[in-house]
Design a protein around this motif. Structure first.
Motif, short mmCIF file in Angstrom:
data_model
loop_
_atom_site.label_atom_id
_atom_site.label_comp_id
_atom_site.label_asym_id
_atom_site.label_seq_id
_atom_site.Cartn_x
_atom_site.Cartn_y
_atom_site.Cartn_z
N VAL A 9 1.08 2.68 1.23
CA VAL A 9 1.81 1.61 1.92
C VAL A 9 1.93 0.45 0.95
CG1 VAL A 9 1.76 0.01 3.86
CG2 VAL A 9 0.95 2.36 4.17
N ASP A 10 3.16 0.11 0.60
CA ASP A 10 3.41 -0.85 -0.48
C ASP A 10 4.17 -2.07 0.05
OD1 ASP A 10 3.67 -2.07 -2.93
OD2 ASP A 10 5.22 -0.71 -3.66
N HIS A 11 3.46 -3.19 0.24
CA HIS A 11 4.05 -4.46 0.64
C HIS A 11 4.96 -4.31 1.87
CE1 HIS A 11 2.86 -5.40 -3.54
NE2 HIS A 11 2.67 -6.62 -3.06
N VAL A 12 4.45 -3.66 2.88
CA VAL A 12 5.24 -3.40 4.08
C VAL A 12 5.21 -4.61 5.01
CG1 VAL A 12 5.35 -2.07 6.22
CG2 VAL A 12 5.08 -0.90 4.02
N THR A 13 6.40 -5.07 5.36
CA THR A 13 6.57 -6.18 6.31
C THR A 13 7.49 -5.72 7.42
OG1 THR A 13 6.23 -7.90 4.64
CG2 THR A 13 7.47 -8.52 6.61
N LYS A 14 7.13 -6.07 8.65
CA LYS A 14 7.99 -5.78 9.79
C LYS A 14 8.19 -7.05 10.58
CE LYS A 14 10.40 -3.21 12.63
NZ LYS A 14 11.69 -2.64 12.20
N LEU A 71 1.46 2.57 11.94
CA LEU A 71 1.49 4.03 12.11
C LEU A 71 2.91 4.51 12.35
CD1 LEU A 71 -1.68 4.99 14.20
CD2 LEU A 71 -1.41 4.69 11.74
N LYS A 72 3.68 3.77 13.15
CA LYS A 72 5.06 4.17 13.43
C LYS A 72 5.93 4.11 12.17
CE LYS A 72 4.98 2.88 18.32
NZ LYS A 72 5.45 1.93 19.35
N ILE A 73 5.63 3.15 11.30
CA ILE A 73 6.39 3.07 10.05
C ILE A 73 6.02 4.23 9.13
CG2 ILE A 73 6.66 1.71 7.94
CD1 ILE A 73 6.56 -0.81 9.66
N ILE A 74 4.73 4.56 9.07
CA ILE A 74 4.29 5.67 8.23
C ILE A 74 4.92 6.98 8.68
CG2 ILE A 74 2.28 7.07 7.58
CD1 ILE A 74 0.64 4.46 7.63
N THR A 75 5.04 7.16 9.99
CA THR A 75 5.58 8.42 10.52
C THR A 75 7.10 8.41 10.63
OG1 THR A 75 5.22 7.59 12.77
CG2 THR A 75 3.50 8.96 11.81
N GLY A 76 7.74 7.29 10.29
CA GLY A 76 9.19 7.23 10.29
C GLY A 76 9.81 6.87 11.62
N LEU A 78 9.66 3.88 12.96
CA LEU A 78 10.24 2.57 12.68
C LEU A 78 10.54 2.43 11.20
CD1 LEU A 78 7.93 0.16 14.74
CD2 LEU A 78 10.24 0.89 15.35
N ASN A 79 11.50 1.60 10.88
CA ASN A 79 11.78 1.25 9.49
C ASN A 79 11.19 -0.11 9.19
OD1 ASN A 79 13.35 3.57 8.82
ND2 ASN A 79 15.09 2.66 9.92
N PRO A 80 10.60 -0.29 8.00
CA PRO A 80 10.08 -1.60 7.65
C PRO A 80 11.20 -2.58 7.34
CG PRO A 80 9.86 -0.13 5.79
CD PRO A 80 10.38 0.70 6.94
N THR A 81 10.94 -3.86 7.55
CA THR A 81 11.90 -4.88 7.16
C THR A 81 11.90 -5.02 5.64
OG1 THR A 81 11.45 -6.06 9.22
CG2 THR A 81 12.60 -7.28 7.49
N GLN A 82 10.72 -4.94 5.06
CA GLN A 82 10.56 -4.98 3.60
C GLN A 82 9.46 -4.00 3.22
OE1 GLN A 82 9.63 -9.01 2.49
NE2 GLN A 82 11.44 -9.87 3.48
N GLY A 83 9.45 -3.61 1.95
CA GLY A 83 8.42 -2.71 1.45
C GLY A 83 8.77 -1.26 1.69
N GLU A 84 7.86 -0.38 1.26
CA GLU A 84 8.12 1.05 1.42
C GLU A 84 6.82 1.81 1.66
OE1 GLU A 84 9.69 3.01 -1.98
OE2 GLU A 84 8.21 2.18 -3.38
N VAL A 85 6.97 3.00 2.21
CA VAL A 85 5.86 3.91 2.46
C VAL A 85 6.15 5.24 1.80
CG1 VAL A 85 4.61 5.22 4.22
CG2 VAL A 85 5.18 2.83 4.63
#
Length: 422
Positions: A9-14, A71-76, A78-85
């Motif tokens: 998880v790299d600089h993830v912002t939601k 967890l929802k971002i990791i599983t796809g 939700l999409n993050p506003t910034q950053g990546e997984v």
């Protein structure tokens, strides 16, 4: 990404936009207004962490801290506003009770539906069907529409599907809290099997005992920020401070978080999760005006580790002279049964009489050998006046006590048995 990393998880912002009224959301989506009133809510704020292959990592935090969102971002979902997984491995996720189920389908039909959504062919699901049905153990209900299921049946079937499709990474969000104790035990045995097989597990739980027992590491989130990552015990200790609003980020910078002792010279009960519907009675010739539960670090908290030393402290204000006061505390289970307790008379403490206006501080310190679970604490100040027993002040169920344990035995009390085989 390194070959030994399962999740990065790299600089993830939601960020969520909170609109003043629904029409503002519509106007912005249609481009009808340049100025739309909204507030930005950071569900996650620049989160970074890695999970190695074969690790079991827990995520803890208060409600609204961002646990389910990550967890929802990791599983796809939700999409993050910034950053990546980045994820290396096939994920099986159990995020919400019954998520992905068609309420009109039977249990068996939903097994095939969920398996197909996860990328399995009908033949592959056929090969796993017997294991799924055996694990869920809901009998002929598997042939009924899931809309007729109880919440316990729901979670049994959903977890059985998630855990029996040979995932390389298992992600679970609080699902185990719904099943009964026997089903939970079955799930955790499966966790142990997964760990031995080198699978990766990432799960969110409010059950701090499970975090301590099963996790190699724990991540603590608070209001969208990752405030700690390390051993489960350290994370739980800091989480206890967050729960009572005593967390100071500067403690992490100075690395003194495990050694500092709280200042309990005043307003103890302000830092305790107290019962707003407590029962109190007594003539109040002496009055319990303050109280606290402290762990072995001197931290005021309602959450304690089994096997540790803890203290129950109270402050009593005397409104008239009392020659023979007796101070007491008891611990009850949630059904109201007294499990244990003591008082200064049983302990043969040298208690002196007090005059009107004086204050007595009393501390009971002992080892906590209760099984993991929730309990209630009651406090009392009684005594004798002219040879007659009198109740000056009692506070029943004044606060809760959560005991965290990674090993429970039978009943309420652990005898700490030593086993020898020869």
């Amino acid at each position: 990404m390194n070959s030994d990393i399962a999740i990065r998880v790299d600089h993830v912002t939601k960020i969520y936009k909170l609109y003043n009224k629904p029409s503002d959301r519509l106007k912005e989506s249609l481009g009808l207004s340049r100025k739309v009133n909204f507030q930005e809510k950071y569900a996650l704020n620049g989160i970074n962490f890695e999970v190695k292959k074969g690790e079991t990592v827990g995520i803890i935090g208060t409600n609204g801290s961002g646990k389910s969102t990550i967890l929802k971002i990791i599983t796809g979902v939700l999409n993050p506003t910034q950053g990546e997984v980045q994820v290396d491995g096939r994920i099986s996720a159990l995020l919400e009770l019954g998520a992905g189920f068609n309420m009109e389908y039977t249990g068996v039909e939903n097994i095939y539906l969920n398996g197909t959504m996860m990328g399995f062919s009908e033949e592959e699901i056929d090969a796993r069907l017997e294991d799924i049905l055996s694990f869920a153990d809901i009998g002929d209900y598997v042939y009924q529409p899931v809309k007729t299921y109880s919440s316990g049946m729901f979670v049994r079937l959903a977890f059985a599907v998630a855990i029996n499709i040979d995932p390389e990474i298992l992600i679970v969000d609080e699902a185990l809290s719904v099943g009964d104790v026997f089903f939970q035990a079955k799930c955790y045995r499966k966790f142990e099997e997964f760990k031995k097989q080198g699978r990766t597990i990432l799960f969110v739980s409010h059950d701090l005992g499970s975090i301590t027992k099963y996790c190699d590491r724990a991540i603590l989130l608070n209001q969208g920020d990752r405030i700690f990552e390390g051993t489960p015990k350290e994370a739980v200790d800091i989480y206890k401070k967050v729960l009572v609003h005593q967390f100071d980020p500067s403690e992490l910078e100075t690395d003194s978080r495990m050694n500092d002792v709280e200042d309990v010279s005043r307003n103890w009960k302000d830092s305790v999760t107290a019962n707003p519907q407590l029962i109190e009675y007594g003539e109040k010739s002496a009055e319990i005006v303050d109280y606290a539960v402290l762990d072995d670090n001197g931290l005021i908290t309602n959450t304690l580790m089994k096997g540790s030393e803890f203290s129950v402290r109270m402050k009593v204000l005397f409104h008239e002279e009392i020659r023979e006061p007796i101070y007491a505390f008891t611990i009850k289970n949630l059904q109201g049964i007294e499990i244990t307790g003591t008082n200064t008379m049983y302990e043969k403490a040298d208690v002196q009489g007090r005059k009107a206006g004086e204050v007595q501080e009393v501390t009971f310190t002992q080892r906590l050998d209760l099984q993991g679970g929730e309990y209630l604490i009651s406090l009392g100040c009684t005594g004798y006046r002219n040879g007659e027993f009198a109740v000056f002040h009692r506070l029943y169920d004044v606060c809760s006590l959560m005991v965290i344990s990674d090993r429970n035995t039978v009943g309420y009390y652990d005898m700490n048995s030593k086993v020898t085989l020869s």
